[in-house]
Write an enzyme that holds these catalytic residues in place. Structure first.
Site, PDB file in Angstrom:
ATOM      1  NE  ARG A   1       4.238  11.172  -7.114  1.00  0.00           N
ATOM      2  CZ  ARG A   1       4.828   9.971  -7.138  1.00  0.00           C
ATOM      3  NH1 ARG A   1       6.015   9.811  -7.653  1.00  0.00           N
ATOM      4  NH2 ARG A   1       4.229   8.935  -6.616  1.00  0.00           N
TER       5      ARG A   1
ATOM      6  CB  VAL B   1      10.114  13.430  -8.553  1.00  0.00           C
ATOM      7  CG1 VAL B   1      11.183  14.499  -8.627  1.00  0.00           C
ATOM      8  CG2 VAL B   1       9.344  13.408  -9.855  1.00  0.00           C
ATOM      9  N   GLY B   2      10.146  10.199  -6.776  1.00  0.00           N
ATOM     10  CA  GLY B   2       9.344   9.034  -6.415  1.00  0.00           C
ATOM     11  C   GLY B   2       8.980   8.985  -4.949  1.00  0.00           C
TER      12      GLY B   2
ATOM     13  CG  ASP C   1       5.017   3.246   2.900  1.00  0.00           C
ATOM     14  OD1 ASP C   1       4.997   3.720   1.743  1.00  0.00           O
ATOM     15  OD2 ASP C   1       5.601   2.187   3.178  1.00  0.00           O
TER      16      ASP C   1
HETATM   17  O1  LIG Z   1       5.593   6.720  -6.261  1.00  0.00           O
HETATM   18  P1  LIG Z   1       6.445   6.040  -7.293  1.00  0.00           P
HETATM   19  O2  LIG Z   1       7.345   6.982  -8.009  1.00  0.00           O
HETATM   20  O3  LIG Z   1       5.637   5.186  -8.265  1.00  0.00           O
HETATM   21  O4  LIG Z   1       7.423   5.031  -6.482  1.00  0.00           O
HETATM   22  C1  LIG Z   1       7.047   4.004  -5.597  1.00  0.00           C
HETATM   23  O5  LIG Z   1       5.652   3.716  -5.586  1.00  0.00           O
HETATM   24  C2  LIG Z   1       5.381   2.530  -6.349  1.00  0.00           C
HETATM   25  C3  LIG Z   1       4.799   1.476  -5.426  1.00  0.00           C
HETATM   26  O6  LIG Z   1       3.628   1.918  -4.837  1.00  0.00           O
HETATM   27  C4  LIG Z   1       6.715   2.092  -6.951  1.00  0.00           C
HETATM   28  O7  LIG Z   1       6.826   2.625  -8.237  1.00  0.00           O
HETATM   29  C5  LIG Z   1       7.692   2.680  -5.972  1.00  0.00           C
HETATM   30  O8  LIG Z   1       9.000   2.852  -6.442  1.00  0.00           O
HETATM   31  O1  LIG Z   2       8.209   0.481  -3.223  1.00  0.00           O
HETATM   32  C1  LIG Z   2       7.674   1.058  -2.282  1.00  0.00           C
HETATM   33  C2  LIG Z   2       7.273   2.406  -2.335  1.00  0.00           C
HETATM   34  C3  LIG Z   2       6.672   2.994  -1.261  1.00  0.00           C
HETATM   35  N1  LIG Z   2       6.480   2.273  -0.162  1.00  0.00           N
HETATM   36  C4  LIG Z   2       6.859   0.984  -0.087  1.00  0.00           C
HETATM   37  O2  LIG Z   2       6.649   0.356   0.935  1.00  0.00           O
HETATM   38  N2  LIG Z   2       7.447   0.412  -1.148  1.00  0.00           N
END
Ligand SMILES: O=P(O)(O)O[C@H]1O[C@H](CO)[C@@H](O)[C@H]1O
Ligand SMILES: O=c1cc[nH]c(=O)[nH]1
Length: 235
Positions: free
Chosen positions: A24, A88-89, A205
């Protein structure tokens, strides 16, 4: 150079976007930054610096979870003197009125993280976003007409939980918007070193309805979150 970041001082801007996924970071650099160059490939945790609307900005992958983001935030602050850090997560929604692809600004984050317990012992510290970044991001999101939510998120050390249903019911009752895995560490370290931090999250999700986005969409796109974060950073 620091242990996990192969950059020279000056290679990294004083404002850094922090996606968990290094791909990303690549997507953001390639699609939003001009004159960009890659400064880090150590462990495949890509970092790039470029310009956005004429301002120098970096984007650095952090990996997943509190231990991993703590390494990058510590090194960005202590070795490269970074001042503003914006995650940015992605996150999983808990509340019914939070929809997949909504943008959440985490005003604070609750946690089950063992790392904060090691620091604070019996005290319940409240990790908190920087107000100016939060306000800039909120104003930008509203100007763009986005569905934007502000509130408490839960930073978990665990993606696959045995007590998931009980935890979700508890967090739902106490009005936690979503679950992710890094914001507590970002806010706690920013406070420790007197820096500004914000977590901007896209709902990837829904943990109650089961609706989800594809792996490719989580790796790329989510452009609303990226634009809100970049515009908030330079305001
Ligand atoms: O999409 P990112 O920024 O990684 O964030 C979310 O996705 C990951 C889990 O799939 C964990 O790091 C969670 O915090
Ligand atoms: O930590 C996370 C990130 C995205 N979706 C989840 O269910 N959990």
């Amino acid at each position: 150079m620091s242990i996990h970041i192969g950059a020279q001082k000056g290679d990294i801007a004083d404002t850094v976007l922090l996606p968990g996924d290094p791909l990303r970071a690549k997507y953001i650099a390639e699609n939003f930054l001009e004159e960009m160059a890659c400064y880090n490939e150590v462990r495949g945790m890509y970092g790039y610096t470029g310009t956005y609307k004429g301002k120098k900005i970096s984007v650095q992958g952090t990996g997943m979870g509190v231990p991993s983001i703590s390494i990058y935030v510590n090194e960005l602050i202590q070795s490269y003197d970074v001042q503003k850090l914006i995650r940015v997560g992605t996150c999983g929604a808990i509340q019914k009125d939070v929809k997949v692809r909504d943008v959440i600004l985490a005003s604070t984050s609750s946690t089950d993280s063992q790392m904060n317990r090691m620091v604070f012992g019996g005290i319940d510290y409240a990790p908190t976003a920087d107000f100016s970044l939060l306000k800039n991001a909120y104003d930008t999101g509203i100007e763009k007409g986005l569905s934007i939510q502000v509130g408490n998120v839960f930073t978990s050390d665990n993606f696959y939980r045995d007590n998931n249903e009980e935890l979700l019911a508890l967090l739902d009752q106490y009005n936690v918007l979503a679950i992710e895995m890094e914001s507590t560490a970002l806010y706690t370290l920013a406070a420790k070193f007197n820096r500004k931090a914000l977590s901007v999250l896209t709902v990837s999700d829904h943990m109650i309805t089961g609706e989800e986005t594809s792996a490719m969409e989580r790796q790329t796109t989510f452009n609303d979150m990226i634009e809100v974060s970049l515009d908030a950073a330079i305001k």
